[in-house]
Design a protein around this motif. Structure first.
Motif, PDB file in Angstrom:
ATOM      1  N   SER A   1       1.220  -1.607   0.282  1.00 17.91           N
ATOM      2  CA  SER A   1       0.062   0.097   0.203  1.00 17.91           C
ATOM      3  C   SER A   1       0.615   0.952  -0.064  1.00 17.91           C
ATOM      4  O   SER A   1       1.743   1.213  -0.008  1.00 17.91           O
ATOM      5  N   LEU A   2      -0.145   2.665  -0.228  1.00 14.57           N
ATOM      6  CA  LEU A   2       1.006   3.216  -0.413  1.00 14.57           C
ATOM      7  C   LEU A   2       1.217   3.976   0.919  1.00 14.57           C
ATOM      8  O   LEU A   2       2.588   4.155   1.006  1.00 14.57           O
ATOM      9  N   LEU A   3       0.991   3.624   2.203  1.00 14.42           N
ATOM     10  CA  LEU A   3       1.093   3.994   3.818  1.00 14.42           C
ATOM     11  C   LEU A   3       2.874   3.143   3.632  1.00 14.42           C
ATOM     12  O   LEU A   3       3.787   3.725   4.322  1.00 14.42           O
ATOM     13  N   GLU A   4       2.679   1.283   3.400  1.00 17.85           N
ATOM     14  CA  GLU A   4       4.051   0.750   3.223  1.00 17.85           C
ATOM     15  C   GLU A   4       4.694   1.523   2.227  1.00 17.85           C
ATOM     16  O   GLU A   4       6.027   0.987   2.679  1.00 17.85           O
ATOM     17  N   LYS A   5       4.947   2.168   1.672  1.00 14.87           N
ATOM     18  CA  LYS A   5       5.905   3.315   0.813  1.00 14.87           C
ATOM     19  C   LYS A   5       6.496   4.379   1.347  1.00 14.87           C
ATOM     20  O   LYS A   5       6.789   5.129   0.962  1.00 14.87           O
ATOM     21  N   LEU A   6       5.808   4.707   2.365  1.00 14.66           N
ATOM     22  CA  LEU A   6       6.423   5.866   3.308  1.00 14.66           C
ATOM     23  C   LEU A   6       7.638   5.272   3.922  1.00 14.66           C
ATOM     24  O   LEU A   6       7.764   4.707   4.843  1.00 14.66           O
ATOM     25  N   ARG A   7       8.393   6.383   3.401  1.00 15.76           N
ATOM     26  CA  ARG A   7       9.513   6.465   3.399  1.00 15.76           C
ATOM     27  C   ARG A   7      10.056   7.347   5.102  1.00 15.76           C
ATOM     28  O   ARG A   7      10.839   7.736   6.245  1.00 15.76           O
ATOM     29  N   TRP A   8       9.530   8.556   5.242  1.00 11.65           N
ATOM     30  CA  TRP A   8       9.426   9.543   5.636  1.00 11.65           C
ATOM     31  C   TRP A   8       8.737  10.814   5.303  1.00 11.65           C
ATOM     32  O   TRP A   8       8.371  10.630   4.660  1.00 11.65           O
ATOM     33  N   VAL A   9       8.255  11.574   6.247  1.00 12.67           N
ATOM     34  CA  VAL A   9       7.544  12.849   6.585  1.00 12.67           C
ATOM     35  C   VAL A   9       8.227  14.146   7.454  1.00 12.67           C
ATOM     36  O   VAL A   9       8.762  13.638   8.515  1.00 12.67           O
TER      37      VAL A   9
END
Length: 365
Positions: free
Chosen positions: A142-150
């Motif tokens: 999912s896109l959340l699982e592709k999130l690396r940094w904010v």
């Protein structure tokens, strides 16, 4: 691990980073565990009177008098606080990191290669996929699982390694309040949470060897909060030739780097399953009290939201690092030729993974 620090060739930090990075590095006897302090670990004194019990409760924390804080010989200014969160309160910060903080106008790694309309609602686009997710590694992420940094507040520019006045968005008020209470308890009253970097790790992730020196004011501490699965954290010296100390970080633990320790090399070579052997640490199974204090920054999470968060955390760890960028009254120097976009040259920032994803240039370890 001890023998590796005595070998010649590459620097001692990199040798130990590679040692703990190995998936089969099962000998973790040299890793400091603050839940069973001893050896170079000593009890650290906190400024109990600087934070009222009411303010601690409002931030979702136990009274400071009940915190278990430790220091390390050879690392003045380093404070390790064993999970001081009240039951259920860690869930709030996990939900914020997954549902709220990635929203615009904050910046994330997915902005680098996706159209703006595609990253507006990562949570909404991912929650059903996460909830249904099984254990197969071959399922699409999912896109959340592709999130690396904010990034929050003053947005860090991964190209220039600087912050700037023209790339700033409001810092989350709940996270600012939490950070102010922790800083005050550690003797830093008046701390201002001005920038945040949230890192999202999976079992194949690591954080390269680096120093956090881009802030203009180094007299204020760096605060680090961890949630979810555990990790090994390496804290080194002013030079990479100095061998680092390895320590465990578990869900709810807080690290404070100040003074001498503020500008030391550090890294996260490996994410580990929580030592209890369960899908999630027991501290995340605890429900939030129904009677929150007046003015609490903690919000109740719906069962539906927490199911999504819990599924995500079964193979992941979230870390929030909070910084004060400017001293009181200080301003950014005038710069010419900057575009103020503050974005990274590659998807993974200082994350490294066992994949074909590009690595952030400064951390080649």
């Amino acid at each position: 691990a001890a023998a590796l620090t005595r070998e010649g060739g590459e620097d001692a930090f990199r040798r130990l980073f590679r040692f703990y990075r190995q998936r089969d590095a099962s000998d973790l006897r040299g890793v400091v565990d603050f839940s069973v302090p001893g050896g170079q670990v000593f009890r650290s004194q906190l400024s109990i009177s600087s934070v009222s019990d009411q303010d601690a409760y409002r931030a979702g924390l136990q009274p400071v008098s009940q915190w278990k804080a430790y220091g390390l010989n050879g690392y003045p200014g380093f404070i390790f606080i064993l999970n001081p969160f009240l039951p259920g309160c860690q869930r709030h910060w996990v939900k914020q990191c997954l549902k709220l903080y990635p929203q615009k106008p904050n910046v994330c790694n997915l902005d680098l290669h996706m159209a703006p309309e595609k990253t507006i609602d990562l949570w909404g686009q991912s929650k059903e996929q996460l909830r249904r997710k099984g254990s197969s590694k071959w399922e699409p992420r999912s896109l959340l699982e592709k999130l690396r940094w904010v990034t929050l507040g003053y947005h860090y520019n991964w190209d220039t390694k600087k912050y700037s006045a023209n790339h700033h968005t409001p810092f989350p008020s709940d996270l600012a309040f939490l950070s102010e209470q922790v800083a005050a308890a550690c003797g830093f009253r008046g701390f201002q949470a001005q920038a945040g970097i949230l890192n999202y790790y999976h079992f194949d992730s690591s954080l390269g060897i680096h120093v956090d020196e881009s802030e203009l004011d180094h007299s204020r501490p760096l605060l680090s909060f961890s949630f979810g699965q555990s990790s090994i954290f390496l804290l080194g010296g002013l030079k990479r030739e100095e061998a680092p100390t390895a320590m465990f970080m578990h869900s709810g633990d807080i690290m404070v780097m100040s003074g001498f320790s503020r500008l030391l090399y550090h890294a996260v070579p490996r994410v580990l399953p929580n030592p209890e052997g369960t899908a999630l640490p027991s501290c995340l199974d605890q429900a939030l009290s129904s009677d929150l204090p007046v003015g609490s920054v903690i919000e109740h999470s719906s069962d539906e939201d927490w199911q999504v968060c819990a599924k995500y955390l079964q193979s992941s760890r979230i870390n929030m690092t909070i910084r004060q960028v400017l001293a009181e009254g200080q301003k950014f120097p005038e710069e010419s030729g900057t575009n103020g976009k503050g974005q990274a040259p590659s998807e993974d920032s200082h994350h490294q993974e066992n994949s074909k994803a590009k690595r952030h240039k400064p951390n080649t370890d």
